[in-house]
Design a protein around this motif. Structure first.
Motif, PDB file in Angstrom:
ATOM      1  N   PHE A  26       0.827  -1.220   0.000  1.00  0.00           N
ATOM      2  CA  PHE A  26       0.000   0.000   0.000  1.00  0.00           C
ATOM      3  C   PHE A  26       0.860   1.269   0.000  1.00  0.00           C
ATOM      4  CE2 PHE A  26      -2.884  -3.319   1.673  1.00  0.00           C
ATOM      5  CZ  PHE A  26      -3.802  -3.290   0.637  1.00  0.00           C
ATOM      6  N   PHE A  27       2.025   1.166  -0.600  1.00  0.00           N
ATOM      7  CA  PHE A  27       2.885   2.302  -0.974  1.00  0.00           C
ATOM      8  C   PHE A  27       3.534   3.045   0.193  1.00  0.00           C
ATOM      9  CE2 PHE A  27      -1.103   2.163  -3.577  1.00  0.00           C
ATOM     10  CZ  PHE A  27      -0.630   1.280  -4.524  1.00  0.00           C
ATOM     11  N   ASN A  28       2.752   3.271   1.274  1.00  0.00           N
ATOM     12  CA  ASN A  28       3.274   3.999   2.439  1.00  0.00           C
ATOM     13  C   ASN A  28       3.900   5.345   2.095  1.00  0.00           C
ATOM     14  OD1 ASN A  28       2.526   1.546   3.487  1.00  0.00           O
ATOM     15  ND2 ASN A  28       4.300   1.321   4.818  1.00  0.00           N
ATOM     16  N   LEU A  29       3.271   6.083   1.186  1.00  0.00           N
ATOM     17  CA  LEU A  29       3.737   7.443   0.904  1.00  0.00           C
ATOM     18  C   LEU A  29       3.164   8.398   1.953  1.00  0.00           C
ATOM     19  CD1 LEU A  29       3.240   7.380  -2.968  1.00  0.00           C
ATOM     20  CD2 LEU A  29       5.420   7.271  -1.727  1.00  0.00           C
ATOM     21  N   VAL A  30       3.817   9.540   2.089  1.00  0.00           N
ATOM     22  CA  VAL A  30       3.307  10.562   3.008  1.00  0.00           C
ATOM     23  C   VAL A  30       2.215  11.342   2.276  1.00  0.00           C
ATOM     24  CG1 VAL A  30       3.911  12.565   4.415  1.00  0.00           C
ATOM     25  CG2 VAL A  30       5.591  10.722   4.086  1.00  0.00           C
ATOM     26  N   ASP A  31       0.978  11.230   2.786  1.00  0.00           N
ATOM     27  CA  ASP A  31      -0.187  11.773   2.061  1.00  0.00           C
ATOM     28  C   ASP A  31      -0.119  13.271   1.816  1.00  0.00           C
ATOM     29  OD1 ASP A  31      -1.409   9.336   1.884  1.00  0.00           O
ATOM     30  OD2 ASP A  31      -2.552   9.579   3.744  1.00  0.00           O
TER      31      ASP A  31
ATOM     32  N   ASP B  26       4.425  17.169  -8.790  1.00  0.00           N
ATOM     33  CA  ASP B  26       3.733  18.050  -7.848  1.00  0.00           C
ATOM     34  C   ASP B  26       2.396  17.487  -7.369  1.00  0.00           C
ATOM     35  OD1 ASP B  26       5.774  19.987  -7.962  1.00  0.00           O
ATOM     36  OD2 ASP B  26       4.951  20.770  -9.847  1.00  0.00           O
ATOM     37  N   SER B  27       2.102  16.261  -7.780  1.00  0.00           N
ATOM     38  CA  SER B  27       0.814  15.665  -7.400  1.00  0.00           C
ATOM     39  C   SER B  27       0.900  14.995  -6.033  1.00  0.00           C
ATOM     40  CB  SER B  27       0.397  14.608  -8.424  1.00  0.00           C
ATOM     41  OG  SER B  27       0.322  15.185  -9.706  1.00  0.00           O
ATOM     42  N   TYR B  28      -0.193  15.079  -5.307  1.00  0.00           N
ATOM     43  CA  TYR B  28      -0.277  14.396  -4.014  1.00  0.00           C
ATOM     44  C   TYR B  28      -0.662  12.932  -4.246  1.00  0.00           C
ATOM     45  CZ  TYR B  28       0.259  18.848  -1.760  1.00  0.00           C
ATOM     46  OH  TYR B  28       0.782  20.042  -1.335  1.00  0.00           O
ATOM     47  N   PRO B  29      -0.182  12.039  -3.372  1.00  0.00           N
ATOM     48  CA  PRO B  29      -0.437  10.609  -3.567  1.00  0.00           C
ATOM     49  C   PRO B  29      -1.899  10.265  -3.868  1.00  0.00           C
ATOM     50  CG  PRO B  29       1.132  10.901  -1.801  1.00  0.00           C
ATOM     51  CD  PRO B  29       0.699  12.285  -2.207  1.00  0.00           C
ATOM     52  N   ALA B  30      -2.823  10.922  -3.175  1.00  0.00           N
ATOM     53  CA  ALA B  30      -4.244  10.574  -3.338  1.00  0.00           C
ATOM     54  C   ALA B  30      -4.738  10.783  -4.770  1.00  0.00           C
ATOM     55  CB  ALA B  30      -5.100  11.384  -2.366  1.00  0.00           C
ATOM     56  N   THR B  31      -4.048  11.663  -5.523  1.00  0.00           N
ATOM     57  CA  THR B  31      -4.509  11.958  -6.884  1.00  0.00           C
ATOM     58  C   THR B  31      -3.828  11.052  -7.915  1.00  0.00           C
ATOM     59  OG1 THR B  31      -2.800  13.608  -7.346  1.00  0.00           O
ATOM     60  CG2 THR B  31      -4.786  14.376  -6.211  1.00  0.00           C
ATOM     61  N   LEU B  32      -2.929  10.191  -7.472  1.00  0.00           N
ATOM     62  CA  LEU B  32      -2.198   9.313  -8.395  1.00  0.00           C
ATOM     63  C   LEU B  32      -2.870   7.947  -8.499  1.00  0.00           C
ATOM     64  CD1 LEU B  32       1.469  10.002  -7.194  1.00  0.00           C
ATOM     65  CD2 LEU B  32       0.249  11.088  -9.095  1.00  0.00           C
ATOM     66  N   SER B  33      -2.658   7.281  -9.630  1.00  0.00           N
ATOM     67  CA  SER B  33      -3.124   5.895  -9.757  1.00  0.00           C
ATOM     68  C   SER B  33      -2.227   5.001  -8.886  1.00  0.00           C
ATOM     69  CB  SER B  33      -3.035   5.445 -11.211  1.00  0.00           C
ATOM     70  OG  SER B  33      -1.676   5.281 -11.585  1.00  0.00           O
ATOM     71  N   GLY B  34      -2.679   3.789  -8.657  1.00  0.00           N
ATOM     72  CA  GLY B  34      -1.886   2.849  -7.871  1.00  0.00           C
ATOM     73  C   GLY B  34      -0.505   2.623  -8.473  1.00  0.00           C
TER      74      GLY B  34
ATOM     75  N   ARG C 249       5.389   3.625  -8.398  1.00  0.00           N
ATOM     76  CA  ARG C 249       6.606   4.147  -9.039  1.00  0.00           C
ATOM     77  C   ARG C 249       7.272   5.213  -8.181  1.00  0.00           C
ATOM     78  NH1 ARG C 249       7.022   3.601 -14.664  1.00  0.00           N
ATOM     79  NH2 ARG C 249       5.748   1.830 -15.276  1.00  0.00           N
ATOM     80  N   VAL C 250       6.440   6.066  -7.600  1.00  0.00           N
ATOM     81  CA  VAL C 250       6.979   7.085  -6.691  1.00  0.00           C
ATOM     82  C   VAL C 250       7.643   6.395  -5.494  1.00  0.00           C
ATOM     83  CG1 VAL C 250       6.375   9.006  -5.152  1.00  0.00           C
ATOM     84  CG2 VAL C 250       5.314   8.839  -7.429  1.00  0.00           C
ATOM     85  N   ALA C 251       6.988   5.346  -5.004  1.00  0.00           N
ATOM     86  CA  ALA C 251       7.546   4.614  -3.858  1.00  0.00           C
ATOM     87  C   ALA C 251       8.869   3.933  -4.227  1.00  0.00           C
ATOM     88  CB  ALA C 251       6.539   3.594  -3.339  1.00  0.00           C
TER      89      ALA C 251
ATOM     90  N   THR D  68       2.983  -5.724  -5.877  1.00  0.00           N
ATOM     91  CA  THR D  68       1.921  -5.601  -6.881  1.00  0.00           C
ATOM     92  C   THR D  68       0.561  -5.999  -6.306  1.00  0.00           C
ATOM     93  OG1 THR D  68       2.178  -7.846  -7.737  1.00  0.00           O
ATOM     94  CG2 THR D  68       3.584  -6.167  -8.710  1.00  0.00           C
ATOM     95  N   GLY D  69       0.530  -6.262  -5.001  1.00  0.00           N
ATOM     96  CA  GLY D  69      -0.666  -6.803  -4.364  1.00  0.00           C
ATOM     97  C   GLY D  69      -1.893  -5.909  -4.456  1.00  0.00           C
ATOM     98  N   ALA D  70      -1.674  -4.586  -4.572  1.00  0.00           N
ATOM     99  CA  ALA D  70      -2.817  -3.674  -4.602  1.00  0.00           C
ATOM    100  C   ALA D  70      -3.027  -3.080  -5.996  1.00  0.00           C
ATOM    101  CB  ALA D  70      -2.600  -2.551  -3.589  1.00  0.00           C
ATOM    102  N   LEU D  71      -2.346  -3.638  -6.992  1.00  0.00           N
ATOM    103  CA  LEU D  71      -2.397  -3.046  -8.336  1.00  0.00           C
ATOM    104  C   LEU D  71      -3.215  -3.903  -9.294  1.00  0.00           C
ATOM    105  CD1 LEU D  71       1.367  -2.008  -8.697  1.00  0.00           C
ATOM    106  CD2 LEU D  71      -0.552  -0.636  -7.852  1.00  0.00           C
TER     107      LEU D  71
END
Ligand SMILES: Nc1ncnc2c1ncn2[C@@H]1O[C@H](COP(=O)(O)OP(=O)(O)O)[C@@H](O)[C@H]1O
Ligand SMILES: [Mg+2]
Length: 235
Positions: free
Chosen positions: A97-102, A142-150, A155-157, A175-178
């Motif tokens: 689930f990526f664990n990016l900072v929202d 410049d996009s926030y994680p919530a606006t990106l596709s899985g 890829r950012v992660a 790839t479990g959530a993709l």
């Protein structure tokens, strides 16, 4: 069946690792090694200790007994600060689930990994942008994680994980959530990285992913290694 982990090339070595969170036991005597440049897949039923294994190797948690050595460093000898530094500098990790900072845009999520090691902001941002570009998500800087596709989030992660040129990339069901197409793309990315020399240890439920990405398979059950095999990588 056993791997040669006495080799000087071993980047990861576990000897007799047990980890208990009370009852049940998460790891029950694990010894294994991973050589520089290998791509190793770990498979096994839910709850058998796969994430715990990765967390031990990443220095996110400590074994109850046994030793974990990564890149010549016995993690048991490091205090909490040493372990945090080890983790930031040596390990890259990606998660289901990526664990990016929202509340940080993509670029800042990636740059942060270097800033936490003391790298100057300008240098961190420059490398972050290069990595986003290489991974095909520069437009999303410049996009926030919530606006990106899985797929974009992963890829950012991956960019974040590579930021400090880790000796080891750990992937926990990446790839479990993709959806299958994004999953394939992340899979291809991992293959490319490994072919460029990145040592990779990944947990997956997907035998196809293991076959495509990994040269060796370690099967787990009930906190133990039950089988090791060499894979013919599928083309
Ligand atoms: N932080 C924790 N606290 C308590 N129990 C845990 C913790 N992490 C894992 N466990 C337990 O350890 C076992 C192995 O978990 P885990 O490593 O997450 O398995 P897997 O990744 O193979 O699904 C499970 O029984 C799980 O409930
Ligand atoms: Mg898990």
């Amino acid at each position: 069946m056993t791997s040669d982990y006495s080799s000087d090339q071993a980047i990861v070595r576990l000897d007799g690792v047990h980890k208990s969170y009370g009852d049940p036991v998460a790891l029950n005597g694990v010894s294994l090694g991973i050589r520089a440049g290998e791509a190793v897949a770990v498979m096994g039923p839910s709850g058998c200790g796969k994430s715990t294994l990765l967390n031990m190797i990443a220095g996110l948690d400590r074994p109850t007994s046994g030793t974990v050595t990564v890149h010549g460093e016995d993690l048991g000898e490091l205090n909490e600060t040493g372990l945090a530094l080890f983790r930031r500098r040596r390990i890259g990790m990606i998660f289901q689930f990526f664990n990016l900072v929202d509340d940080l845009p993509a670029l800042d999520n990636v740059a942060l990994a270097a800033q936490l090691t003391g790298a100057p902001t300008s240098q961190a941002r420059k490398r972050a942008l290069e990595l986003l570009d290489e991974l095909g998500v520069a437009e999303q800087r410049d996009s926030y994680p919530a606006t990106l596709s899985g797929g974009q989030r992963q890829r950012v992660a991956v960019a974040r994980a590579l930021m400090n040129r880790p000796v080891l990339l750990l992937a926990d069901e990446p790839t479990g959530a993709l959806d299958s197409r994004s999953g394939e793309q992340v899979m291809d990315l991992l293959i490319d990285l490994n072919q460029m020399g990145q040592t990779l240890l990944m947990v997956t439920h997907d035998p196809r992913l293991a076959r495509r990405c990994a040269s060796r398979l370690i099967e787990f059950a009930d906190g133990r290694v039950v089988r090791e095999s060499t894979l013919e990588r599928a083309a």
